[in-house]
Design an enzyme around this catalytic site. Sequence first.
Site, PDB file in Angstrom:
ATOM      1  N   HIS A 299       0.773  -1.241   0.000  1.00  0.00           N
ATOM      2  CA  HIS A 299       0.000   0.000   0.000  1.00  0.00           C
ATOM      3  C   HIS A 299       0.809   1.298   0.000  1.00  0.00           C
ATOM      4  CE1 HIS A 299      -3.790   1.938   0.037  1.00  0.00           C
ATOM      5  NE2 HIS A 299      -4.439   1.060   0.743  1.00  0.00           N
TER       6      HIS A 299
ATOM      7  N   TYR B 113     -13.758   5.215  10.346  1.00  0.00           N
ATOM      8  CA  TYR B 113     -12.930   5.738   9.246  1.00  0.00           C
ATOM      9  C   TYR B 113     -13.503   5.207   7.943  1.00  0.00           C
ATOM     10  CZ  TYR B 113      -8.507   6.175   6.509  1.00  0.00           C
ATOM     11  OH  TYR B 113      -7.537   6.466   5.577  1.00  0.00           O
TER      12      TYR B 113
ATOM     13  N   SER C 226     -12.439   5.564   3.918  1.00  0.00           N
ATOM     14  CA  SER C 226     -11.419   6.193   3.087  1.00  0.00           C
ATOM     15  C   SER C 226     -12.043   6.749   1.815  1.00  0.00           C
ATOM     16  CB  SER C 226     -10.318   5.187   2.755  1.00  0.00           C
ATOM     17  OG  SER C 226     -10.680   4.418   1.668  1.00  0.00           O
TER      18      SER C 226
ATOM     19  N   THR D 191      -5.227   9.989  -0.046  1.00  0.00           N
ATOM     20  CA  THR D 191      -6.584   9.714   0.440  1.00  0.00           C
ATOM     21  C   THR D 191      -6.951  10.742   1.501  1.00  0.00           C
ATOM     22  OG1 THR D 191      -5.734   8.217   2.141  1.00  0.00           O
ATOM     23  CG2 THR D 191      -6.447   7.222   0.052  1.00  0.00           C
TER      24      THR D 191
END
Length: 626
Positions: free
Chosen positions: A332, A446, A448, A459
Amino acid sequence: MGFAFFFSPLRLPIPKLEDTVRRYLNAQKPLLDDDQFRKTEELGRSFEHGIGRELHEQLVAQDKQNKHTSYISGPWFDMYLSSRDSVVLNFNPFMSFNPDPKAEYNDQLTRATNMTVSAMRFLKTLRAGCLEPEVFHLNPDKSDTQTFRRLIRFVPSSLSWFGAYMVNAYPLDMSQYFRLFNSTRLPKLSRDELFTDEKAKHLLVLRNGNFYVFDVLDRDGNIVKPSEIQAHLKYILSDNSPAPAFPLAYLPSENRDIWALLRQKLLDNGNEEVLQKVDSAVFCLCLDDFPIKDLVHLSHTMLHGDGINRWYDKSFNLILTKDGNAAIHFEHSWGDGVAVLRFQNEVFKDSTQKPAVTPQSQPAAVDSSSAVQKLSFRLNDALKAGITKAKQNFDATMETLTLDFIQFKKGGKEFLKQKKISPDAVAQLSFQMAFLRQYGQTVATYESCSTAAFKHGRTETIRPASIYTKKCTEAFVRQPSKHSTEELQQMIAECSKYHSQLTKEAAMGKSWPHYSSQGFDRHLFSLRYLAASKGIPLPDIYQDQTYAQLNHNILSTSTLSSPAVNMGGFAPVVPDGFGVGYGVHDDWIGCSASSYPARNVHEFLQCVHKSLDDIFHVLEGKHISS
């Protein structure tokens, strides 16, 4: 294919400090009692008028001097690359492909060949500068048309962005794409590095823990004949070598500092050339020797596997199981879901609509035994001990992870849009409702969203837990009989309106990925990063326990919908959290979730299903039972 001189994205704006503090406090409100909130509000205000103002001005000045990038890009790379946690579960997600609509094309060898060729076609198009730019269309009727594309192609690039903005089409940043190929994250002490070698022409194939390489581009840079690629993959699939006694693939699953030291030992022990082959390979193709039993088995296989048949540091692993189930598992730090999803969509479309080989195709009569090189690694006792320890850690961690999946089949996007309710807001509301039903509280959440509509955007965070979701979930869970159906409908509408505002305020966006620039999380993160880099003592707002609590994301969620993707998944980001991947489809809602022992994911998903049931009941004008 269109041409990439289209236009460049706008720069990522830094929000106003007062807006960031206001949004931060709005996100805190549902999580705190009155006394806690008063204290947090005081800290927020004093930050806004004191040290925060100075840091914000410095950030703005620094941003003006670095117009080639965005204010979040450097700190965000740093955050990922400086983390010492294992990339497995903590960072790497997966997205699985839908099956090929033609059943016989899901044969492992046929599909592996077709997907490899399609991936190489994507690479060639990208490097030739002919990949049509990603454009996010706010009004697809006007801008996502052949006429628009033809027109914009003849406008000088200095003006073409203006034509696009006139019809609400936003070019997306494509600066991450070059890292898709020939790229690997290299472990280094304290901070890793990203490595790319675009000259390399070979593919890395893993099967049963053994490593193989062969060229997929010839010396002129053309794609090797599909029948030859098929022959080489067939050769690898027919190799009966046992799994190595000490599978090297466990090492990238280790703590990054431990892996960095072990990698140095590998280099010192005469493995420089083979590691170079692994690191520089176009990508990593993983061929698994078993079929998939069900969606839970699919999730475990694609999210982590057994540890011997992945190279977790590679920018992506393309995984194919014995029955042709396929997925992309990606590292990532180099990039976000937008780039990977574009690649995945193109590979799916190309491999299903223009397959390079058929199930009847004969592999080329070539000598694969000389074209395919099996890599062997020189291991000393220290390395063998390191691999053994990495395996123990890997197995112990994977045993703690539970995954589950539900499908809600009573409705989806079409019904919700008829009722003028945001589908994403309903999915998020169901998670809030489920957690309240299961654990009796509202927690940090959360979601994204992408800032790829801006130059070097990464992001941003949408904070779905709000005073509106809190009021609504408490009414549904604790006292449904006290409220009329109309009152409950009104509460859902308020949640939907506020969630859409969070997404759009932010945003240019209604669909996945949400395109946002006006959240507060990245701005506060950057101010904190700036303070640390200048040696300024950590401002009080960051030392407040409620700041840590808000960033301890118990519900970590992400959504995607694509004709290529069956499902996606990731692990929780905290030990007592859930990782929730979901998709709202035309007439159903899918949700895959993960947890560690501190939480019960099966029960959570049952509560999500019950919540969706209740929400849909109310929207249909029916009463609900408690």
